[in-house]
Design a protein around this motif. Structure first.
Motif, PDB file in Angstrom:
ATOM      1  N   TRP A   1       2.428  12.477   6.988  1.00  0.00           N
ATOM      2  CA  TRP A   1       3.332  12.075   5.906  1.00  0.00           C
ATOM      3  C   TRP A   1       3.846  10.669   6.136  1.00  0.00           C
ATOM      4  CZ3 TRP A   1       8.528  10.714   5.616  1.00  0.00           C
ATOM      5  CH2 TRP A   1       9.273  10.853   6.813  1.00  0.00           C
ATOM      6  N   PHE A   2       4.163  10.004   5.039  1.00  0.00           N
ATOM      7  CA  PHE A   2       4.681   8.642   5.135  1.00  0.00           C
ATOM      8  C   PHE A   2       5.338   8.292   3.811  1.00  0.00           C
ATOM      9  CE2 PHE A   2       0.151   8.784   4.204  1.00  0.00           C
ATOM     10  CZ  PHE A   2       0.051   8.090   3.015  1.00  0.00           C
ATOM     11  N   GLN A   3       6.096   7.231   3.838  1.00  0.00           N
ATOM     12  CA  GLN A   3       6.787   6.795   2.627  1.00  0.00           C
ATOM     13  C   GLN A   3       6.813   5.281   2.614  1.00  0.00           C
ATOM     14  OE1 GLN A   3      10.498   8.795   1.908  1.00  0.00           O
ATOM     15  NE2 GLN A   3      11.230   7.217   0.493  1.00  0.00           N
ATOM     16  N   ALA A   4       6.316   4.710   1.518  1.00  0.00           N
ATOM     17  CA  ALA A   4       6.230   3.249   1.447  1.00  0.00           C
ATOM     18  C   ALA A   4       7.532   2.669   0.907  1.00  0.00           C
ATOM     19  CB  ALA A   4       5.067   2.835   0.558  1.00  0.00           C
ATOM     20  N   THR A   5       7.874   1.492   1.396  1.00  0.00           N
ATOM     21  CA  THR A   5       9.103   0.836   0.957  1.00  0.00           C
ATOM     22  C   THR A   5       8.844  -0.362   0.059  1.00  0.00           C
ATOM     23  OG1 THR A   5       9.067  -0.535   2.923  1.00  0.00           O
ATOM     24  CG2 THR A   5      10.357   1.494   3.042  1.00  0.00           C
ATOM     25  N   GLN A   6       7.574  -0.777  -0.024  1.00  0.00           N
ATOM     26  CA  GLN A   6       7.232  -1.938  -0.861  1.00  0.00           C
ATOM     27  C   GLN A   6       5.924  -1.670  -1.579  1.00  0.00           C
ATOM     28  OE1 GLN A   6       6.900  -5.600   1.401  1.00  0.00           O
ATOM     29  NE2 GLN A   6       8.584  -4.917   2.711  1.00  0.00           N
ATOM     30  N   THR A   7       5.749  -2.326  -2.690  1.00  0.00           N
ATOM     31  CA  THR A   7       4.464  -2.213  -3.380  1.00  0.00           C
ATOM     32  C   THR A   7       3.513  -3.256  -2.827  1.00  0.00           C
ATOM     33  OG1 THR A   7       5.213  -3.753  -5.064  1.00  0.00           O
ATOM     34  CG2 THR A   7       5.546  -1.411  -5.508  1.00  0.00           C
ATOM     35  N   GLY A   8       2.236  -3.044  -3.105  1.00  0.00           N
ATOM     36  CA  GLY A   8       1.249  -4.027  -2.658  1.00  0.00           C
ATOM     37  C   GLY A   8      -0.120  -3.404  -2.521  1.00  0.00           C
ATOM     38  N   LYS A   9      -1.094  -4.257  -2.294  1.00  0.00           N
ATOM     39  CA  LYS A   9      -2.470  -3.792  -2.135  1.00  0.00           C
ATOM     40  C   LYS A   9      -2.876  -3.930  -0.680  1.00  0.00           C
ATOM     41  CE  LYS A   9      -3.804  -5.054  -6.831  1.00  0.00           C
ATOM     42  NZ  LYS A   9      -4.104  -3.707  -7.345  1.00  0.00           N
ATOM     43  N   PHE A  10      -3.266  -2.828  -0.108  1.00  0.00           N
ATOM     44  CA  PHE A  10      -3.576  -2.807   1.319  1.00  0.00           C
ATOM     45  C   PHE A  10      -4.895  -2.077   1.541  1.00  0.00           C
ATOM     46  CE2 PHE A  10       1.025  -2.630   0.608  1.00  0.00           C
ATOM     47  CZ  PHE A  10       1.407  -3.829   1.197  1.00  0.00           C
ATOM     48  N   GLU A  11      -5.112  -1.711   2.811  1.00  0.00           N
ATOM     49  CA  GLU A  11      -6.406  -1.108   3.140  1.00  0.00           C
ATOM     50  C   GLU A  11      -6.250   0.196   3.923  1.00  0.00           C
ATOM     51  OE1 GLU A  11      -9.247  -4.962   3.899  1.00  0.00           O
ATOM     52  OE2 GLU A  11      -7.529  -4.632   5.196  1.00  0.00           O
TER      53      GLU A  11
END
Lengths: 581, 274
Positions: free
Chosen positions: B202-212
């Motif tokens: 599980w995880f939770q992102a704090t920013q938007t963006g394009k990653f890999e």
């Protein structure tokens, strides 16, 4: 060959062979003399070290300049001269296998153990000379099988030196060669370890109590116990994997696999994690098999060249023993990312932290020995000193990998590669090189060139740090190991300049070994002759006899009167074997 | 397209769990640096002061005793104990055990194979359709049964994990063939995917963006190519993308389901076919 050994075992009466000329093949090929076998191990191991290093030098081209043709020799490997991903994976797997099982272990244990251990305990030979002969030749066959695998239709094993199933089970035939080769190598190590233990304990001369053993003897004996107890599980695991590949079993394969769009017809019900436990149950003690002989060698060289007793001898020995014990209960720290829960990871993190304690004590005793000493900067001493900070870096960088939380990011990245290479390359290998320079006069009666030795040392120490230091930064940046071309990833492309730098350093490191090889080869015949049998002022038993030692080592009976590193009141070394002060 | 900054140190962190991990990494490295510099200064001092030279002799009395190393050693043990008890154990427990409530999280299935990812969303009903090995083919890489009522509205996203920002995500990882590793560098997420098991992360992102997405475990000849896309979107963007996927699903579901059965191979023939 079996015919030869057969004849040999009938025609050779060990205790009466002094002075009578043996034919060449029995003196140098199928010899039972521990010194000849030690040299055979040494020469074979150096060949494999160079071979394994060579594989990496080729891979380093692809890593630095992805998909560009290797200049000059690239066409030997592929039509367009570009190292293919197939070859890259094969070279990677075989680099690891060769360096560990065919290079460093045979050099540290097979060569140094065989040559020096009987001398240092005052024995005429190993306890079981024929077993010794057998263990070398079984190792040799294992090596030939590994080399032969490159010529099998789809090349050598390509699933990493760890050979994790299911990948290794569905891999090409090179993996079968790898498994059979490993069975030979493990068998050889088992035979050797029994011999070492029995020799060290049973063939000690009068007066040589355990606490008078030189540190190298202790290191070799603890190493032998690790080999004896840790290798059998991998031998069993290797056979199980062989069955999975050839006999339709599925010890390591779960049900319901779909490979390349086709359902795999296996009986199923196995578990890939089982292999990892069996593999690392060997392979973690194996790390200490790689490092302990080096620790012993460095101890001997520091003791001789500081011209004072080794600081805290007993503490050092207890630390080595404790390290040996602990190495059996840390293995699953290689598997933190397999889905390990809280309970198990707690245990293995804690043991991993505990094992750092004896390692630091060992380092501390060596550092403290330097205090108040008079350091003679011989070439072996330079390498032995360099070992200390290099081993320290290797050890310290184990810390963020041994804690699961920081390991989340660093696991399976270049950080890991940097970590264990610091332990094994500028760590173990530097110590082994130190050992070559130090005992060369013992073996040949001649010194290696000092000038060439110093060139070798300074170039190596700079280049090797250039290879491995950037790996920590690359690992931090998140670049995974075993990538054919990391520039595909954004973070990999950003770290790519480090790769170019590391490759140049690796090639420089290769060039730096040329003076060493030249020195080793030519000094045999043209090196400066030693003036006494004990040119360094050593205090341990190997210096009680001629250099080179005759067959059966000691022409007069030897006895031990004191601990291994003692000095008289007039600051002269007081060898173990000299009765009067 | 936003370009995250990558360099020779840790990649940017956009995870709620990442700061603690990065913090531990940095504390450890400061500790290592202090220890190493201490040793190195001592070593260099010894190498110079105790070099062999006329008039200098080694002290062989063995009377020199040092208490500092003992305190250093005790200090190291205390530091390691603190790292374990106050850092590593709690972080690991939070990351591996304290999963968010599934009702509040977005649950996805991530299936790895040589050398691609398939992300499986449950659709409006929040229930995943059944997976059947015999339905696996080129267009249905996970073998999703579209006739199962729960599977009708499921979305399969090849090689791309799209998630909304600021929402807990639970990814259930599975592999079809060999061991892979699900690695999101910017999320400080790394998890082996062991065939035969389903391992959740599980995880939770704090920013938007394009990653890999990276595969961090050697999985065969195309290991390097096994790169996926990981897009963190605003809630609105994510919903828009989701609806778009549902629409195209409706359009394609009029096609009959292919009755093709999966070929069965022995290990040996797989090897030859490569």
């Amino acid at each position: 060959m079996s015919q030869d050994t057969h004849n040999h075992s009938h025609g050779h009466d060990h205790s009466h062979s002094v002075g009578h000329e043996l034919p060449f093949w029995r003196k140098y090929i199928f010899s039972t003399d521990h010194k000849v076998i030690g040299l055979q191990y040494g020469i074979t191991a150096v060949f494999f070290l160079l071979f394994g290093f060579g594989l990496m030098l080729l891979m380093r081209w692809q890593l630095a300049f992805p998909k560009q043709a290797i200049p000059l020799i690239g066409k030997l490997f592929t039509e367009d001269g570009v190292l293919s991903p197939e070859l890259y994976n094969q070279f990677g797997a075989m680099h690891g296998t060769i360096m560990v099982f065919l290079g460093v272990v045979p050099l540290g244990v097979g060569a140094f153990g065989n040559y020096l251990l009987p001398l240092q305990v005052g024995a005429q030979d190993m306890a079981f000379p024929k077993l010794n002969l057998l263990s070398y030749w079984v190792y040799f066959i294992g090596g030939v099988i590994m080399l032969a695998s490159f010529f099998s239709p789809n090349g050598a094993a390509a699933s990493g030196w760890t050979s994790y199933p299911p990948l290794s089970v569905v891999a090409d035939n090179g993996q079968t060669f790898w498994l059979i080769g490993m069975v030979f190598l493990i068998t050889s190590s088992l035979l050797g370890s029994v011999n070492t233990i029995v020799t060290a304990i049973q063939l000690r001369v009068k007066g040589l109590s355990f606490m008078r053993w030189p540190v190298l003897v202790w290191a070799q004996v603890v190493t032998a116990f690790l080999l004896l107890l840790a290798f059998p599980p991998l031998e069993a695991a290797g056979v199980l994997q062989l069955m999975d590949r050839l006999a339709g079993t599925s010890f390591f394969l779960p049900s319901g696999l779909v490979v390349s769009g086709e359902a795999l017809k296996v009986s199923g019900g196995g578990n890939p994690i089982l292999w990892q436990h069996l593999f690392w149950f060997l392979a973690h003690p194996e790390v200490y098999v790689l490092i302990l002989p080096a620790v012993g060698i460095v101890g001997e060289i520091i003791a001789v060249n500081t011209k004072k007793p080794l600081y805290g001898y007993k503490t050092l020995i207890y630390s080595i023993i404790f390290l040996g014990f602990m190495s059996f209960i840390v293995w699953a720290h290689h598997m933190f990312m397999t889905g390990m829960g809280v309970t198990m990871s707690t245990f293995f993190q804690a043991t991993t932290m505990i094992i750092s304690v004896p390692s630091i004590i060992i380092l501390t005793t060596y550092l403290l020995t330097l205090w108040g000493s008079s350091i003679r900067y011989t070439v072996p001493m330079l390498f032995a000193i360099a070992f200390l900070p290099m081993f320290a870096i290797g050890g310290l960088t184990g810390l963020p990998l041994g804690l699961t939380a920081s390991d989340i990011h660093l696991h399976d990245t270049y950080y890991v590669i940097g970590h264990f290479h610091y332990v094994v390359a500028p760590g173990s290998l530097f110590a082994l090189m130190a050992g070559v320079y130090h005992w060369y006069p013992k073996i040949t009666g001649r010194f290696m060139s000092d000038t060439l030795g110093k060139i070798h040392f300074w170039l190596s120490v700079v280049a090797i740090n250039g290879v491995f230091m950037p790996m920590f930064f690359m690992g931090m940046a998140g670049v995974s190991r075993r990538l054919y071309d990391q520039t595909i990833y954004a973070h990999g492309a950003a770290a790519q300049p480090l790769n170019v730098f590391m490759s140049y350093c690796a090639w420089a490191l290769a060039v730096a070994q040329l003076p060493f090889l030249y020195n080793m080869a030519t000094s045999w015949k043209w090196g400066k002759k030693i003036e006494s049998n004990n040119p360094w002022g050593g205090t341990t038993l190997e210096w009680a006899t001629a250099s080179p030692p005759p067959h059966e080592n000691f022409t007069t009976p030897v006895e031990v009167f004191r601990g291994p590193y003692e000095y008289s009141s007039n600051k002269k070394p007081l060898p173990q074997f000299v009765q009067e002060a | 397209m936003e370009h995250p900054h990558y360099g020779f140190w840790l990649p940017p962190n956009i995870s709620t769990n990442g700061a603690e991990i990065d913090n531990l990494i940095s504390v450890l490295h400061w500790f290592m640096a202090v220890l190493f510099v201490g040793w190195a200064v001592y070593l260099v001092y010894c190498l110079v002061r105790f070099r062999e030279r006329p008039g200098h002799e080694a002290d062989i009395s063995g009377s020199a005793h040092f208490s500092l190393p003992k305190y250093v050693e005790i200090g190291i043990i205390i530091f390691e104990a603190i790292s374990l008890i106050f850092f590593s154990f709690p972080i690991w427990s939070k990351v591996k055990k304290d999963f968010p409530n599934e009702a509040e999280a977005l649950v996805v299935r991530v299936t790895a194979e040589q050398f691609a990812w398939t992300v499986h969303y449950a659709g409006k009903d929040g229930k995943f359709g059944q997976l059947k090995i015999e339905l696996i083919d080129g267009t249905n890489p996970v073998g999703l049964d579209r006739e199962d009522p729960n599977g009708k509205d499921d979305i399969l996203s090849p090689n791309t994990l799209n998630i909304p920002v600021n929402k807990p995500i639970i990814a259930k990882l599975a592999s079809k063939d060999v061991i892979h590793n699900f690695f999101l560098p910017v999320m400080r997420v790394k998890q082996d995917i062991i065939p035969g098991m389903t391992v959740p992360v599980w995880f939770q992102a704090t920013q938007t963006g394009k990653f890999e997405i990276g595969c961090a475990q050697l999985c065969g000849v195309g290991h390097t190519q096994m790169r996926g896309f990981f897009n963190v979107m605003s809630q609105e963007e994510f919903e828009a993308w989701y609806q778009e996927e549902e629409k195209s699903l409706l359009a394609s579901s009029t096609e009959p389901i292919s009755g093709k059965t999966l070929k069965i191979a022995k290990i040996q023939t797989i090897k030859e076919s490569k």
